[in-house]
Design a protein around this motif. Structure first.
Motif, PDB file in Angstrom:
ATOM      1  N   LYS A 268       0.813  -1.217   0.000  1.00 15.04           N
ATOM      2  CA  LYS A 268       0.000   0.000   0.000  1.00 15.04           C
ATOM      3  C   LYS A 268       0.849   1.271   0.000  1.00 15.04           C
ATOM      4  CE  LYS A 268      -0.952  -0.397   4.993  1.00 15.04           C
ATOM      5  NZ  LYS A 268      -0.915  -1.862   5.165  1.00 15.04           N
ATOM      6  N   ALA A 269       2.105   1.163   0.446  1.00 14.80           N
ATOM      7  CA  ALA A 269       2.986   2.330   0.423  1.00 14.80           C
ATOM      8  C   ALA A 269       3.359   2.738  -0.997  1.00 14.80           C
ATOM      9  CB  ALA A 269       4.252   2.047   1.224  1.00 14.80           C
ATOM     10  N   ALA A 270       3.088   1.864  -1.973  1.00  9.30           N
ATOM     11  CA  ALA A 270       3.308   2.231  -3.368  1.00  9.30           C
ATOM     12  C   ALA A 270       2.310   3.295  -3.817  1.00  9.30           C
ATOM     13  CB  ALA A 270       3.187   0.994  -4.261  1.00  9.30           C
ATOM     14  N   MET A 271       1.214   3.450  -3.051  1.00  9.33           N
ATOM     15  CA  MET A 271       0.252   4.519  -3.304  1.00  9.33           C
ATOM     16  C   MET A 271       0.086   5.303  -1.988  1.00  9.33           C
ATOM     17  SD  MET A 271      -3.501   4.366  -5.145  1.00  9.33           S
ATOM     18  CE  MET A 271      -4.522   4.026  -3.694  1.00  9.33           C
ATOM     19  N   PRO A 272       1.035   6.205  -1.686  1.00  9.40           N
ATOM     20  CA  PRO A 272       1.043   6.854  -0.366  1.00  9.40           C
ATOM     21  C   PRO A 272      -0.121   7.806  -0.122  1.00  9.40           C
ATOM     22  CG  PRO A 272       2.720   7.810  -1.797  1.00  9.40           C
ATOM     23  CD  PRO A 272       2.191   6.606  -2.504  1.00  9.40           C
ATOM     24  N   PHE A 273      -0.701   8.366  -1.179  1.00  5.94           N
ATOM     25  CA  PHE A 273      -1.873   9.229  -1.028  1.00  5.94           C
ATOM     26  C   PHE A 273      -3.128   8.408  -1.255  1.00  5.94           C
ATOM     27  CE2 PHE A 273       1.495  12.137  -2.535  1.00  5.94           C
ATOM     28  CZ  PHE A 273       1.482  13.063  -1.500  1.00  5.94           C
ATOM     29  N   GLY A 274      -4.196   8.790  -0.562  1.00  5.15           N
ATOM     30  CA  GLY A 274      -5.436   8.048  -0.787  1.00  5.15           C
ATOM     31  C   GLY A 274      -6.567   8.553   0.067  1.00  5.15           C
ATOM     32  N   ILE A 275      -7.711   7.894  -0.097  1.00  5.09           N
ATOM     33  CA  ILE A 275      -8.863   8.230   0.739  1.00  5.09           C
ATOM     34  C   ILE A 275      -8.556   7.813   2.183  1.00  5.09           C
ATOM     35  CG2 ILE A 275     -10.465   8.029  -1.188  1.00  5.09           C
ATOM     36  CD1 ILE A 275     -10.573   5.391   1.461  1.00  5.09           C
ATOM     37  N   GLN A 276      -9.170   8.522   3.121  1.00  5.88           N
ATOM     38  CA  GLN A 276      -8.928   8.236   4.539  1.00  5.88           C
ATOM     39  C   GLN A 276     -10.264   8.030   5.249  1.00  5.88           C
ATOM     40  OE1 GLN A 276      -5.475  11.517   4.540  1.00  5.88           O
ATOM     41  NE2 GLN A 276      -5.711  10.577   6.552  1.00  5.88           N
ATOM     42  N   TYR A 277     -10.435   6.823   5.750  1.00  2.00           N
ATOM     43  CA  TYR A 277     -11.662   6.479   6.461  1.00  2.00           C
ATOM     44  C   TYR A 277     -11.755   7.233   7.786  1.00  2.00           C
ATOM     45  CZ  TYR A 277     -12.235   2.487   3.277  1.00  2.00           C
ATOM     46  OH  TYR A 277     -12.401   1.684   2.174  1.00  2.00           O
ATOM     47  N   GLY A 278     -13.000   7.407   8.241  1.00  2.00           N
ATOM     48  CA  GLY A 278     -13.231   8.017   9.546  1.00  2.00           C
ATOM     49  C   GLY A 278     -13.252   9.532   9.530  1.00  2.00           C
ATOM     50  N   PHE A 279     -13.080  10.117   8.341  1.00  2.00           N
ATOM     51  CA  PHE A 279     -13.163  11.566   8.158  1.00  2.00           C
ATOM     52  C   PHE A 279     -14.197  11.849   7.067  1.00  2.00           C
ATOM     53  CE2 PHE A 279      -8.798  10.785   9.602  1.00  2.00           C
ATOM     54  CZ  PHE A 279      -8.656  11.722  10.623  1.00  2.00           C
ATOM     55  N   PRO A 280     -14.906  12.981   7.153  1.00  2.00           N
ATOM     56  CA  PRO A 280     -15.885  13.309   6.126  1.00  2.00           C
ATOM     57  C   PRO A 280     -15.257  13.266   4.735  1.00  2.00           C
ATOM     58  CG  PRO A 280     -16.071  14.839   7.972  1.00  2.00           C
ATOM     59  CD  PRO A 280     -14.840  14.009   8.216  1.00  2.00           C
ATOM     60  N   PRO A 281     -15.997  12.731   3.750  1.00  2.00           N
ATOM     61  CA  PRO A 281     -17.395  12.287   3.821  1.00  2.00           C
ATOM     62  C   PRO A 281     -17.546  10.789   4.055  1.00  2.00           C
ATOM     63  CG  PRO A 281     -16.701  12.365   1.542  1.00  2.00           C
ATOM     64  CD  PRO A 281     -15.494  12.752   2.353  1.00  2.00           C
ATOM     65  N   LEU A 282     -16.524  10.131   4.624  1.00  2.00           N
ATOM     66  CA  LEU A 282     -16.501   8.675   4.713  1.00  2.00           C
ATOM     67  C   LEU A 282     -16.755   8.157   6.125  1.00  2.00           C
ATOM     68  CD1 LEU A 282     -13.468   7.891   2.383  1.00  2.00           C
ATOM     69  CD2 LEU A 282     -15.883   7.475   1.899  1.00  2.00           C
ATOM     70  N   CYS A 283     -17.225   6.912   6.165  1.00  2.00           N
ATOM     71  CA  CYS A 283     -17.432   6.196   7.418  1.00  2.00           C
ATOM     72  C   CYS A 283     -16.098   5.626   7.909  1.00  2.00           C
ATOM     73  CB  CYS A 283     -18.425   5.059   7.188  1.00  2.00           C
ATOM     74  SG  CYS A 283     -17.864   3.868   5.910  1.00  2.00           S
ATOM     75  N   LYS A 284     -16.135   4.906   9.020  1.00  2.00           N
ATOM     76  CA  LYS A 284     -14.962   4.169   9.487  1.00  2.00           C
ATOM     77  C   LYS A 284     -14.714   2.972   8.566  1.00  2.00           C
ATOM     78  CE  LYS A 284     -15.670   5.415  14.343  1.00  2.00           C
ATOM     79  NZ  LYS A 284     -15.973   4.927  15.708  1.00  2.00           N
TER      80      LYS A 284
END
Length: 447
Positions: A268-284
């Protein structure tokens, strides 16, 4: 041979007077600002204005580092054509030039890929003009914030800003597409790679109700979405010193020093940027699968991948080819491509589709194949792009298509574009519709 000259077309909309260009049967209204933002702040919707919205000389693009791999495999980036802009909330509308008044065309919204780090909505290799002309559809291409500006944050800095940008774009499209001849009740999201990843997560995002009806997810690296919290927190902390840097080019040079270690965090470190769960607009993260199941009857889904995705990265490496380019080494390489493709793309897509079907959703699963003896990387990541968008001149220097006749790409591409447009029109693909020879597709159902 008669060359069609470019003419001006004016859209009189409630958003503003949009100046577009008409050429070769397609009308293009490019680089319309749908929102604006300050650094690391949420987007604010752009308001209607009496001012003319004019086709810019240069394409706005989020500041980013040039990828040598993309330059080699897809084609060179002509920097003189782009204008770096931190507030990269722009979209472009492509509509058939021949059009019946009061007609409402299906709308496909292109969300570009690039590891949430590079790219933009308006690149020659993803110009949808061929598709728009052939299928009488409208395509809207979206640019949004990337990398440090759009896909890295935490408690002190909002994460998911790129995702929030896309939601603002969808609100704009929903509100104004009818004034370009589109059907606001028939909107399909199409995304490749990280664009597909973004779309999968838009399906479970807050604030998207009624903004789209269908999704086409190509080559989404869903296998890299799990347990990224520690990696993101470390990356954010290490790049904190760059947050107030005025020189965006310096930011782009500096942040790469702090990219997380692949050894420490795995693939997963090959794609260091990405969506982050637990912050708007996403769930955990632990709630995500149930959210997809809950929403299964809201969206029609077409999801899939290319058969040899990671060959794009592995088989093109000069260092790896030195040891694994022939004989036993090549067999090991092929096996590695197969295993990593399934781990990152194939198995997660299959699980996603099966869960969706079991929950009552309408879902198709596809895979693009190629076994050309003249091109040993076969069907790698991004091979779907020339098939979907065509544009032979944009792909003439692509290493990925080396020794593949454009006629072969074009013949298969037209059939694929027809199928994808059929899905966008009504959420289904008929058993009688002609399939390209490179495509395997099935509708999943569980009774």
């Amino acid at each position: 041979m008669t060359v069609e000259r470019t003419t001006t077309h004016i859209f009189q909309t409630s958003f503003g007077k949009v100046i577009a260009l008409k050429n070769k049967g397609v009308i293009r209204a490019k680089s319309i600002r749908y929102a604006h933002s300050e650094r690391f702040q949420k987007p604010v919707a752009e308001q209607p204005s009496p001012s003319e919205i004019i086709f810019p000389d240069k394409t706005p693009v989020c500041p980013q580092a040039i990828s040598p791999l993309v330059e080699k495999m897809i084609g060179p980036t002509h920097l003189e054509s782009f204008d770096p802009d931190e507030s990269t909330q722009y979209l472009s509308v492509f509509r058939p030039g021949s059009f019946t008044e009061h007609e409402k065309l299906p709308v496909i919204v292109w969300i570009h890929g690039g590891s949430h780090e590079i790219g933009c909505g308006d690149l020659p290799t993803s110009d949808p003009s061929d598709w728009v002309r052939e299928q009488q559809i409208i395509v809207v291409t979206v640019s949004y914030r990337l990398g440090l500006f759009g896909f890295l944050g935490g408690d002190e800095r909002p994460p998911n800003l790129g995702l929030l940008d896309i939601i603002e774009a969808l609100k704009w499209i929903k509100a104004y597409t009818v004034e370009f001849g589109g059907d606001p009740e028939n909107i399909t999201l199409l995304g490749q790679s990280s664009g597909g990843d973004a779309i999968a997560h838009l399906m479970i995002s807050e604030g998207v109700e009624g903004l789209f009806q269908r999704v086409i997810i190509q080559s989404a690296p869903l296998g890299l979405r799990h347990k990224r919290q520690k990696m993101s927190a470390e990356f954010l902390k290490k790049t904190e010193s760059l947050k107030d840097e005025a020189d965006v080019f310096k930011m782009m040079d500096e942040y790469r020093k702090y990219v997380p270690s692949v050894i420490k965090y795995g693939l997963k470190a090959a794609m260091p940027f990405g969506i982050q769960y637990g912050f708007p607009p996403l769930c955990k993260e632990e709630e995500s699968i149930e959210k997809w199941k809950t929403n299964a009857k809201k969206y029609d889904v077409l999801i899939g991948l290319n058969n040899d995705e990671t060959a794009f990265y592995l088989k093109t490496s000069d260092a790896l080819n030195k040891y694994f380019g022939k004989g036993l080494g090549l067999k090991i390489m092929d096996k590695t491509v197969q295993k990593t493709t399934e781990l990152i793309y194939g198995t997660p897509a299959k699980i996603f589709a099966e869960n969706y079907a079991k929950a009552g959703g309408n879902v198709y699963l596809f895979r693009i194949h190629s076994r050309s003896e003249d091109n040993p990387i076969w069907a790698p990541h991004c091979i779907d792009l020339p098939l979907i968008f065509g544009n032979e001149s944009a792909w003439k220097s692509s290493e990925m298509l080396k020794n593949i006749p454009w006629k072969y790409i074009d013949e298969n591409g037209k059939k694929l574009r027809t199928l994808w447009a059929e899905f966008a029109r009504n959420g289904s693909i008929s058993d009688d519709s002609e399939r390209p020879e490179i495509l395997k597709i099935q509708k999943l159902s569980f009774k």
